[in-house]
Design an enzyme around this catalytic site. Structure first.
Site, mmCIF file in Angstrom:
data_model
loop_
_atom_site.group_PDB
_atom_site.id
_atom_site.type_symbol
_atom_site.label_atom_id
_atom_site.label_comp_id
_atom_site.label_asym_id
_atom_site.label_seq_id
_atom_site.Cartn_x
_atom_site.Cartn_y
_atom_site.Cartn_z
ATOM 1 N N LYS A 1 0.830 -1.221 0.000
ATOM 2 C CA LYS A 1 0.000 0.000 0.000
ATOM 3 C C LYS A 1 0.853 1.255 0.000
ATOM 4 O O LYS A 1 0.402 2.324 -0.428
ATOM 5 C CB LYS A 1 -0.970 -0.018 1.191
ATOM 6 C CG LYS A 1 -0.329 -0.083 2.571
ATOM 7 C CD LYS A 1 0.037 1.268 3.150
ATOM 8 C CE LYS A 1 0.804 1.106 4.446
ATOM 9 N NZ LYS A 1 1.243 2.399 5.008
ATOM 10 N N THR B 1 -3.679 5.749 4.315
ATOM 11 C CA THR B 1 -2.396 6.246 3.839
ATOM 12 C C THR B 1 -2.543 7.111 2.592
ATOM 13 O O THR B 1 -1.771 8.054 2.388
ATOM 14 C CB THR B 1 -1.442 5.069 3.542
ATOM 15 O OG1 THR B 1 -1.493 4.137 4.624
ATOM 16 C CG2 THR B 1 -0.018 5.540 3.396
#
Length: 332
Positions: free
Chosen positions: A188, A245
């Site tokens: 990610k 994020t």
């Protein structure tokens, strides 16, 4: 209450130490840098990374390794490049059967090993787990409700970490899919860097949403090829961590991506932001995708922008011009 040793006094390590201390655990916070220890002791907070968050005086601050001998739980919260060397340092001191939870996210450069594999290689006497999920240090340190995953093939070890660290503000789920959890945390970072580039280019919400969705598909595609379960990527360590994020200025990956989108070189962006795990992972993930023969076009474009000097707008054009496909993927 447990004796906990947190290795790494950066933002994440300090946040976990503060949280654990607030819930009655006996906590030692270690840094490899004596000046960092002295700064936290002098100011009563980590002024650089967690300003305004008091570090309780009950936390023992040290640059010595000896407290590892008494720890019931050791949390590794060091940068990706220091995981192996830190585990190696504590190996002679760690008792048989001690719980070790890795809180970092990434893959070892060149070998592509997950961090728990690196740690287990250095600490065969430990019971190794991974702790991952959508968890900005700045929010955990302030008691913002947060949920993460404790993962290990030794499910009893994962449950012990859950028993020790879970509290009213920090909910922990358990899984034995440690491959999926660790790969979710590592992959990610690359997508988050790309999402930041989208924001820096100001290309709009549609583009960023497409990038995150197809990025998640790439994460799951590589993960399942390496033995993970696809559903893990729809959970906290996959989708959850990706959302937090890609959408927050707390994320250094996101901030660095914005700078790249605004015209800074990747090297300049990293110098301005600090350690950017997504920049480091862009090369490793693309190399791993090639090794595993897994199609990861977003990861490829991230690599080309970060390491081959390609322009972000050209990377988007190439992604949009790929051959026609059906969306259905058997991994979902």
């Amino acid at each position: 209450m447990a004796k906990i040793m947190v290795m790494g006094a950066g933002g994440w390590g300090t946040a976990l130490a503060v949280m654990a201390s607030q819930y009655g655990h006996q906590v030692t916070l270690w840094s490899a840098f004596g000046e960092e220890v002295e700064s936290i002791r002098r100011h009563g907070e980590h002024k650089k990374l967690l300003p305004g968050v008091p570090v309780p005086p009950e936390i023992v601050l040290t640059d010595a390794l000896a407290p590892v001998e008494e720890a019931e739980l050791v949390i590794l919260a060091v940068p990706s490049f220091a995981v192996g060397s830190t585990a190696q340092k504590i190996a002679p001191l760690l008792r048989e059967g001690t719980l070790v939870a890795n809180a970092g996210k990434g893959l070892e450069e060149n070998t592509f090993r997950r961090f728990t594999e690196v740690i287990a290689g250095e600490l065969p006497q430990a019971r190794v787990t991974a702790l991952s999920g959508p968890s900005h240090a700045e929010e955990v340190a302030r008691g913002v409700p947060t949920s993460v995953v404790s993962a290990s093939r030794d499910i009893a070890a994962a449950e012990e970490v859950q028993d020790i660290l879970m509290n009213p503000h920090f909910r922990i789920y358990v899984t034995d899919d440690i491959v999926g959890v660790e790969l979710g945390g590592a992959l990610k970072n690359v997508v988050a860097l790309a999402a930041g580039v989208c924001d820096g280019l100001d290309v709009g919400d549609n583009t960023k949403a497409a990038l995150m969705t197809r990025g998640l598909a790439e994460m799951a595609r590589l993960g399942t090829a390496m033995g993970a379960r696809s559903e893990t990527f729809a959970g906290l360590a996959g989708m959850g961590d990706l959302i937090v994020t890609c959408g927050s200025m707390h994320s250094r990956n996101h901030r660095a991506g914005i700078l790249i989108g605004q015209g800074h070189s990747p090297e300049e962006a990293v110098a301005l932001v600090g350690t950017v795990e997504g920049y480091l992972a862009a090369k490793t993930v693309w190399q791993l995708a090639q090794k595993m023969q897994v199609d990861m076009p977003i990861a490829e474009q991230c690599y080309r922008v970060c390491y081959e000097g390609d322009q972000p707008k050209e990377a988007i054009r190439r992604l949009m011009a790929r051959p026609k496909k059906h969306e259905s993927e058997i991994l979902w």
